[in-house]
Design a protein around this motif. Structure first.
Motif, short mmCIF file in Angstrom:
data_model
loop_
_atom_site.label_atom_id
_atom_site.label_comp_id
_atom_site.label_asym_id
_atom_site.label_seq_id
_atom_site.Cartn_x
_atom_site.Cartn_y
_atom_site.Cartn_z
N ASN A 1 23.67 40.08 44.44
CA ASN A 1 24.56 39.03 43.92
C ASN A 1 24.15 38.51 42.54
O ASN A 1 24.27 37.32 42.27
CB ASN A 1 24.65 37.83 44.87
CG ASN A 1 25.10 38.23 46.25
OD1 ASN A 1 25.36 39.39 46.51
ND2 ASN A 1 25.20 37.28 47.15
N LYS B 1 30.67 43.36 41.14
CA LYS B 1 30.61 44.65 41.85
C LYS B 1 30.61 45.80 40.86
O LYS B 1 31.35 45.81 39.88
CB LYS B 1 31.80 44.78 42.80
CG LYS B 1 31.63 45.92 43.78
CD LYS B 1 32.33 45.63 45.11
CE LYS B 1 32.19 46.81 46.07
NZ LYS B 1 30.79 47.15 46.36
N GLY B 2 29.72 46.76 41.10
CA GLY B 2 29.67 47.94 40.23
C GLY B 2 28.81 47.76 39.00
O GLY B 2 28.61 48.71 38.24
N TYR C 1 24.74 44.10 41.88
CA TYR C 1 25.64 43.30 42.71
C TYR C 1 25.14 43.21 44.15
O TYR C 1 25.50 42.30 44.87
CB TYR C 1 27.06 43.86 42.65
CG TYR C 1 27.21 45.29 43.13
CD1 TYR C 1 27.57 45.57 44.45
CD2 TYR C 1 26.99 46.36 42.27
CE1 TYR C 1 27.70 46.87 44.90
CE2 TYR C 1 27.12 47.66 42.71
CZ TYR C 1 27.47 47.93 44.02
OH TYR C 1 27.60 49.22 44.46
N SER C 2 24.28 44.13 44.59
CA SER C 2 23.83 44.03 45.99
C SER C 2 22.87 42.84 46.20
O SER C 2 22.65 42.42 47.32
CB SER C 2 23.21 45.34 46.49
OG SER C 2 22.09 45.67 45.72
N ASP D 1 29.84 35.56 37.90
CA ASP D 1 29.26 36.54 38.83
C ASP D 1 27.89 37.04 38.35
O ASP D 1 27.24 37.82 39.04
CB ASP D 1 30.19 37.75 39.01
CG ASP D 1 31.43 37.37 39.82
OD1 ASP D 1 31.46 36.24 40.34
OD2 ASP D 1 32.35 38.21 39.92
N HIS E 1 19.82 50.41 44.31
CA HIS E 1 20.52 49.27 43.71
C HIS E 1 19.55 48.24 43.18
O HIS E 1 19.92 47.32 42.46
CB HIS E 1 21.46 48.64 44.74
CG HIS E 1 22.75 49.39 44.84
ND1 HIS E 1 23.93 48.82 45.25
CD2 HIS E 1 23.05 50.68 44.57
CE1 HIS E 1 24.89 49.74 45.22
NE2 HIS E 1 24.38 50.87 44.83
#
Length: 444
Positions: free
Chosen positions: A343, A347-348, A340-341, A70, A316
């Motif tokens: 990618n 997340k977080g 994460y916005s 990720d 973000h």
């Protein structure tokens, strides 16, 4: 391998990939090789395990950071100006179809110990806490002049020849104080140091106009955009372009030794005992170390965090510029944050970078002013890398070498290097007067 090519490109960094794409589109026969097994060279994006290997020497990152895949952590973190040269190049070559962009939330400047949003228009100037009431009126007049300025329409010049007047003289006509000049020069015109004050004002005015037009493009909080999944997508997109036009790619080729003829001109590249012949070689500094010189060093920190940078309106993704004067440094420091916005993390999680042109061998001390603005971090890495520029004469040896990436957090200087190399290689100037709306679909 034993064929003849017009150009052999060594290294799949962003600059080299843009050039191999442009040259292939021009109908040249291009072979593109890299000693690494991955794309991107210096400007690659790493997952968490790769990052850990590179900076911690182990391949077991702590589990609480989330899945390795990720993460897409850029090694040369930079945003793109929405109307800037890189976006124009992407549209010109139609590479936009391989990429998705998203606007960056905020653009900020560090002033007197605090982070402020960068005011970029006459209306924002009136609201900004960076200036007192009277200074705001003066700044508003300055912005209105810049907004109306049109190089080809002398009526908008109000009797000033900006090719001759220095930036210092131009700004002093508006009576702006040093603080205001500082953020105009560094946070809007994006100069890296104060040399611009003694240079003609036209360049600075054009830079501010680019910032304003880019800002207006998305009605967002910043003039920047950034690709989903990080910048590692860019070299690959240009590599695809090159392949579509018949370019050949070979990764994982050891050595890549440039061969020279009797006159000292590059005539081919040898790897694993086979030589491909060529008329010209394009590469990054690491492939021809005896034709470059060291010109500086970048110090940077990479932080993994569980929150946005404090005082950036929960952005973000954001850039914060710390002008040199505010730090007592010779050049600016840059903060870059994404999450994460876009990618690039689970997340977080947020990834922040702090970078500057190094003046010492102690990045943790030198980068402290920027790191202090981050708040608590989950992990912190430090790294320095040397910057090189070519010292050869391409007309004599047919070698076209790119300059190393600088500490700035946007791509304007990078693409200027690419365009001047393109002109040296082909004798042509790339026409970048494109329809900018062609890229708007991808950005949302």
């Amino acid at each position: 391998m034993d064929e003849e090519y017009d150009v052999i490109v060594l290294g799949t960094g962003l600059k080299e990939c843009i050039l191999s794409g442009l040259l292939s589109v021009d109908g040249l026969k291009v072979l593109h090789m890299d000693r690494n097994e991955y794309y991107g060279g210096e400007s690659t994006s790493l997952n968490l395990i790769q990052l850990w290997k590179r900076l911690r020497g182990s391949d077991k990152p702590p589990a609480h950071l989330g899945p390795s895949r990720d993460y897409n952590v850029d090694m040369i973190p930079k945003f793109m100006m929405a109307n800037g040269t890189l976006v124009r190049t992407l549209i010109h070559t139609d590479v936009t179809k391989y990429l998705s962009f998203k606007a960056v939330d905020g653009s900020y400047v560090f002033n007197k110990g605090k982070i402020h949003k960068v005011p970029a228009t006459d209306m924002e100037a009136l609201k900004s806490p960076l200036m007192g009431l009277f200074e705001k009126r003066r700044a508003r007049k300055f912005f209105i002049y810049v907004q109306n300025y049109d190089e080809s329409d002398p009526k908008t010049h109000e009797g000033l020849d900006l090719t001759r007047v220095t930036t210092k003289e131009f700004i002093s006509k508006y009576g702006l104080d040093d603080n205001t000049v500082d953020f105009i020069g560094h946070a809007l015109a994006l100069h890296r140091d104060d040399r611009y004050l003694n240079e003609p004002a036209l360049d600075t005015v054009k830079r501010i106009k680019l910032y304003e037009e880019s800002l207006a493009r998305f009605q967002g909080g910043s003039p920047y955009i950034y690709p989903l999944y990080g910048l590692g997508e860019l070299p690959q997109a240009f590599a695809r372009l090159s392949a579509v036009y018949g370019g050949t790619y070979m990764l994982n080729k050891p050595e890549c030794k440039v061969e020279f003829d009797m006159e000292g001109k590059a005539c081919g590249v040898t790897s694993e005992g086979e030589t491909a012949r060529c008329k010209k070689v394009v590469c990054d500094p690491s492939y021809l170390p005896n034709k470059v010189r060291k010109v500086g060093k970048v110090a940077r920190a990479i932080a993994i965090m569980s929150h946005p940078i404090p005082n950036t309106d929960e952005s973000h993704s954001a850039q914060v510029i710390l002008p040199q004067k505010q730090l007592g440094h010779k050049s600016d420091m840059y903060l870059f944050c994404c999450s994460y916005s876009h990618n690039v993390a689970p997340k977080g999680k947020f990834i922040a970078f702090v970078s500057t042109e190094a003046e010492t061998d102690r990045p943790e001390v030198e980068l402290k002013p920027g790191i202090d603005l981050l708040g608590p971090v989950d992990e912190l890495f430090f790294e320095t890398y040397d910057r090189y520029e070519p010292v050869n004469e391409p007309s004599l040896d047919n070698c076209f070498i790119s300059t190393s990436y600088d500490a700035t957090t946007h791509f304007e200087s990078t693409v200027m290097d690419v365009l001047s190399m393109y002109t040296m290689i082909t004798g042509k100037t790339l026409d970048l007067s494109v329809d900018l709306s062609a890229a708007s679909a991808a950005e949302e």
